[in-house]
Design a protein around this motif. Structure first.
Motif, mmCIF file in Angstrom:
data_model
loop_
_atom_site.group_PDB
_atom_site.id
_atom_site.type_symbol
_atom_site.label_atom_id
_atom_site.label_comp_id
_atom_site.label_asym_id
_atom_site.label_seq_id
_atom_site.Cartn_x
_atom_site.Cartn_y
_atom_site.Cartn_z
ATOM 1 N N GLU A 94 0.856 -1.072 0.198
ATOM 2 C CA GLU A 94 -0.131 0.001 0.004
ATOM 3 C C GLU A 94 1.098 1.329 -0.073
ATOM 4 O O GLU A 94 0.695 2.387 -0.616
ATOM 5 C CB GLU A 94 -0.796 0.069 1.154
ATOM 6 N N LYS A 98 2.383 1.937 -3.417
ATOM 7 C CA LYS A 98 1.307 2.229 -4.336
ATOM 8 C C LYS A 98 1.063 3.700 -3.970
ATOM 9 O O LYS A 98 0.580 4.577 -5.056
ATOM 10 C CB LYS A 98 0.030 1.304 -4.036
ATOM 11 N N ASP A 122 3.577 5.996 -5.563
ATOM 12 C CA ASP A 122 3.429 5.950 -6.847
ATOM 13 C C ASP A 122 2.247 6.871 -7.223
ATOM 14 O O ASP A 122 2.351 7.696 -8.356
ATOM 15 C CB ASP A 122 3.046 4.656 -7.572
#
Length: 175
Positions: A13, A16, A19
Motif C-alpha cells: 500500500e 502504491k 506512486d
C-alpha cells in the motif's frame, strides 16, 4: 491477520500511495507547462501585430490572465487530491517507526525523512494507523482546509500561474 502478511500489505500500500503522489507531481508539471504555453501565447499574440486594436489587445490579455488563473485553480485542486493521500502515508510511516526496534533504522520513511531534512521536524503528528481505515475527511474538506492554510498561494502551487496572470492583467490595464 498475522504480522508478516500485515507488513507485506502495508508495504504494498505504501509504495502504491507513493506512486500515486509522484503521478500527481508529474501531472502538476504538465499543468504548469500548459499554463505557460497557453497564457504566454496570449500575451505574445496581443503584441504580435500592429493591426490589433487597443481594445482587442486588452481582451486578448484578459483571456491570457484568465487562462493562467484557471490553470492555477486546476493545479490547486489537483494538489488537494494529492494531499489527500498524505495522511495515510504518514500513518504507515508512523506504524513502521512504532514496530521497529529502538535504535534501528525504520523502513518506509520517505516522507518523514524528506520533511526532517528539508523542512525540519514535523509540527503535527501523523494520525493513528488504527483510525485510518476510512478517510478522515472528504476531498471537499481537503480543499477547504488547504484554502484556510493559504496553500493556494504557496510557490509550488502559485508558480508560474500567478506571475503570468498578473503580467497579462497588468498589461491589459496599463498597457
Amino acid at each position: 491477520m498475522d504480522d508478516p502478511t500485515r507488513l507485506e500489505l502495508l508495504q504494498a500500500e505504501y509504495f502504491k500511495l507513493q506512486d500515486h503522489v509522484e503521478t500527481f507531481d508529474e501531472r502538476a508539471l504538465q499543468i504548469k507547462t500548459w499554463s505557460v504555453t497557453v497564457s504566454l501565447a496570449g500575451v505574445v499574440a496581443a503584441y504580435g501585430s500592429d493591426s490589433i486594436s487597443l481594445s482587442d489587445r486588452s481582451v486578448i490579455l484578459w483571456v491570457a490572465a484568465a487562462s493562467a488563473a484557471s490553470f492555477w485553480l486546476i493545479e490547486f485542486l489537483w494538489k488537494c487530491f494529492q494531499w489527500s493521500f498524505l495522511p495515510r502515508i504518514e500513518a504507515i510511516e508512523t506504524e513502521m517507526r512504532r514496530i521497529s526496534p529502538a535504535g534501528t533504522l525504520a523502513p518506509l520513511q520517505i516522507r518523514a525523512y524528506w520533511h526532517g531534512t528539508f523542512k525540519g521536524p514535523r509540527a503535527k503528528t501523523a494520525p493513528d494507523p488504527a483510525t485510518t481505515l476510512t478517510p478522515p475527511h472528504h476531498a471537499h474538506g481537503e480543499i477547504a482546509s488547504s484554502l484556510r492554510r493559504g496553500k493556494f498561494f504557496t510557490p509550488p502551487v502559485a508558480l508560474p500561474h500567478l506571475p503570468i496572470a498578473l503580467l497579462a492583467a497588468g498589461l491589459a490595464v496599463f498597457g
